[in-house]
Scaffold this active site. Structure first.
Site, PDB file in Angstrom:
ATOM      1  CD  GLU A   1      12.456 -21.943  11.511  1.00  0.00           C
ATOM      2  OE1 GLU A   1      13.687 -22.060  11.504  1.00  0.00           O
ATOM      3  OE2 GLU A   1      11.681 -22.901  11.689  1.00  0.00           O
TER       4      GLU A   1
ATOM      5  CD  GLU B   1      12.082 -26.480  11.743  1.00  0.00           C
ATOM      6  OE1 GLU B   1      11.509 -26.939  12.763  1.00  0.00           O
ATOM      7  OE2 GLU B   1      13.105 -25.775  11.805  1.00  0.00           O
TER       8      GLU B   1
ATOM      9  CG  HIS C   1      23.650 -26.312   9.815  1.00  0.00           C
ATOM     10  ND1 HIS C   1      23.504 -26.844  11.069  1.00  0.00           N
ATOM     11  CD2 HIS C   1      23.125 -25.056   9.890  1.00  0.00           C
ATOM     12  CE1 HIS C   1      22.943 -25.960  11.862  1.00  0.00           C
ATOM     13  NE2 HIS C   1      22.690 -24.865  11.180  1.00  0.00           N
TER      14      HIS C   1
END
Lengths: 341, 369
Positions: A46, A77, A146
């Site tokens: 991406e 994914e 993250h």
């Protein structure tokens, strides 16, 4: 942080044409160098194309190699890893980027059920020479999901290899090895140190073999094992303790396979060990390293093996992440406790 | 006209339920011999299936997923591939992979618990069996994509069931296929039941074929128990994959509507979730008698040939069972051999440990029963 042990295949940056790069620039350099050498290598994920990756790890590659080798994929994914498996089985060498390790789980099934098992299931008829790159770890004030560091999930999976660089030099060399490896490799990039410092990186292609740890600092009293961003904090802690405790720092670089020889050798020299990782403590790799030392070197052991790790909580939002991540104070305290036993 | 450009709800059928060519339907352009071979391969599949279930009951085979009822879809679609094309089976495509060159012994060996059955000969373009649902869909897309990047003209046929269309990997695989316009044919064996869960619990869509619309390419529904219709639709899709017309995308989603007569696997009891009446109703569409009626009524098949085929397939399956059962138990070292190309030290140590344990205690001490 210079490596004290340079593998025979890797050039000394001082002897060859080199450039001073950050870790993320070295990743980019490693990709570009290998893509120029082998036209079967392609990059997919991406935002890796025109945008050059959210961390700029693929910057300029789209212009250099074109849309068929630097591929912006749909946001999916499992689709990225699953289609990369088909490509790898057909003879290409895809490098698939997971934008963050915290988003790798939709692809977990494809990684562990297929990429890792294809050679075995087909008795060698099909192989999966692919790399999955994922920025991992905390400390950059990122949102939820993250900052994960869940390497242990993947180290547990037979058929897969896992590498983690901590220097720009190693980033290029390990990535080159990962791309050339005949089996799938998960390449974890410590994003806390993506741009924290620079290091000399040879322009030429070279390999840092998977499965070889590096002794970053020699010492006599205790060995600290670490990888990724924690390698720097551990060296810093060791430097702070100099004069009081003589710490040897071993940067594993490769989590699967583990360089048990270097791990054991260092322990037999110092007799004490502390493992530092930012992943949660329970089921983390520190347990595996501790068990290895118990199996191999019990009679050398002079103190309980210490663990300085993240907590068994979800990685916190950034207001608390500094408390979560091991930093030199906790690492120093862990080392003192072990040595003072 | 190609069978593909039609309303997805308009199911393609060439043979009626009794096996006669429907009005205005065209028999595919296949030689008489090929049509009889198609019948033979369907008979082989049915016989293999019956023997496999029996072997499982006798404890000579592990859990096995039967395919009876689905021979028309498997054989008809497999006949539509050219030798250079690739096939991606799920765990039930025993007949399709056999048609595409997979030795029967490998299939039997795999279900008898030996990984040697997963070793597909180098010259056979069949990918490994996928047991997790829909996970093979992105693999097929990826391989088709790689082939296109290499400038080849090959088609990649990927099988899955109706349950697979609920999985994320189905969506991701088809979505990538559309975006990158890869030469893939997605073949859904809609056999009505995902173990015990009916087709209407998988999706509120009227058909599974119509899902293709969301990915930008054609979807087509075919009578999956009509081998001629399945052949024609798949052939048209394969040809489109290799040479699409102007404005056409290469991929196609085929929904082959059919029924599995038996259990999901030999570990399953379908009487818990479906009525015998339903099974009987679908048996009226059994692809085997339909194909036989078609061939006999058009003068392509007679009693003598049917007897010869029956004798041939019984011998072939019996010989295969004998061959597979006479093979030695696989060597334990084979567990370690293919994990990585180069065996890591840790694995080598574990292998040597297992060998030592075997040497010291003997295999009998380690084996159950």
């Amino acid at each position: 942080m210079a490596s004290k042990q340079q593998p025979a295949t890797a050039p000394d940056p001082a002897d060859v044409s080199s450039e001073s790069l950050t870790l993320v620039q070295a990743v980019r350099d490693g990709l570009a160098t290998e893509m120029a050498i082998d036209e079967d290598v392609l990059m997919m994920g991406e935002d890796v194309g025109k945008n050059g990756g959210v961390f700029r790890a693929t910057e300029g590659l789209y212009d250099e190699f074109g849309e068929h080798r630097v591929i912006d994929t749909p946001l999916a994914e499992s689709g990225i890893v699953g289609t990369a498996i088909g490509m790898a089985a057909y003879g290409l060498r895809p490098v698939a980027e997971m934008q963050f390790m915290g988003f790798i789980y939709p692809a977990f099934d494809q990684i562990v059920s297929h990429a890792a098992r294809l050679r075995n299931r087909s008795r060698g008829r099909f192989t999966c020479p692919m790399v999955i790159r994922a920025p991992y770890g905390g400390g950059i004030r990122a949102p939820e999901h993250h900052s994960e560091s869940t390497e242990a999930f993947f180290v547990h999976q037979p058929g897969l290899k896992v590498a983690v660089p901590s220097t720009p030099y190693d980033a290029k060399g390990l990535l080159t090895s990962a791309i050339r490896d005949p089996d799938p490799v998960l390449f974890l990039e410590p994003k806390l140190i993506y741009r924290a410092f620079r290091g000399d990186v040879p322009d030429e292609s070279y390999e840092i073999p998977l499965g070889e740890a590096a002794v970053r600092r020699e010492g006599e009293d205790v060995t600290a094992y670490c990888w990724g961003a924690m390698a720097h904090r551990t060296v810093e802690a060791a430097d702070n303790l100099a004069g009081e405790i003589d710490v040897e720092v071993v940067d594993l670089r490769s989590l699967s396979p583990l360089d048990r020889e270097t791990i054991v050798e260092s322990f037999e020299k110092t007799g004490r060990a502390v493992v530092v990782h930012e992943a949660p403590k329970t089921g983390g790799l520190a347990g595996e390293i501790t068990a290895t030392l118990q199996e191999e070197s019990l009679l050398y052991q002079e103190a309980p093996i210490g663990r300085v790790t993240g907590f068994d909580t979800p990685f916190p939002l950034y207001a608390l992440e500094d408390y979560y991540l091991p930093e030199p104070t906790r690492i120093e305290e862990g080392i003192r406790e072990t040595v003072g036993f | 006209m190609s069978t593909i450009q039609r309303d997805p709800d308009d199911r393609v059928q060439i043979l009626d339920d009794s096996g006669h060519v429907r009005e205005n339907a065209a028999v595919p352009d296949l030689s008489d011999d090929r049509l009889v071979e198609m019948y033979r391969d369907m008979r082989l599949a049915r016989h293999l299936d019956e023997r496999a279930v029996s072997l499982q009951r006798q404890g000579r085979m592990g859990t096995y997923p039967p395919m009876s009822g689905q021979e028309g879809a498997q054989v008809g679609s497999a006949y539509a591939l050219d030798a250079e094309d690739w096939m991606f089976p799920s765990y039930r495509e025993h007949a399709a992979v056999t048609v595409h060159g997979m030795p029967l012994s490998r299939t039997m060996l795999y279900w008898m618990g030996s990984e040697a059955g997963g070793k597909i000969p180098e010259d056979v373009n069949v990918f490994t069996v996928a047991v997790p649902i829909a996970t093979q869909v992105p693999h097929a897309t990826g391989m088709a994509w790689a082939s296109k990047l290499r400038g080849e003209e090959r088609a990649f046929l990927c099988y899955f069931g109706d349950g697979a269309t609920s999985e994320g990997d189905f969506h991701e695989g088809l979505n990538f296929a559309g975006v990158f316009d890869v030469p893939a044919v997605f073949f859904c064996n809609n056999n009505q039941w995902a173990i015990s869960v009916p087709r209407d619990r998988q999706t509120a869509s009227e058909t599974l074929a119509q899902k293709a619309t969301a990915y930008g390419f054609e979807g087509v529904q075919v009578d999956g128990m009509d081998p001629l219709a399945v052949y024609q639709v798949t052939r048209d899709a394969v040809e489109k994959a290799k040479g699409p017309g102007p404005g056409e995308l290469r991929p196609t989603l085929i929904e082959a509507v059919q029924y599995r007569f038996g259990a999901h696997t030999t570990a399953d009891d379908p009487s818990v979730y479906r009525d015998e009446e339903e099974v009987e109703r679908w048996k009226q569409k059994d692809p085997l008698p339909r194909m036989e009626t078609f061939l006999r009524s058009t003068g392509r098949l007679d009693d003598e040939t049917v007897d010869a085929i029956e004798a041939e397939i019984e011998d072939r399956v019996a010989e295969t069972i004998e061959e597979v059962e006479s093979m030695h138990r696989p060597e334990p070292a084979e567990m370690f051999e293919y994990v990585y190309r180069d065996m890591p030290e840790r694995l080598d140590e574990q292998l040597r440990y297992l060998q030592r344990i075997r040497d010291e205690h003997g295999d009998d001490a380690l084996l159950e029963g």
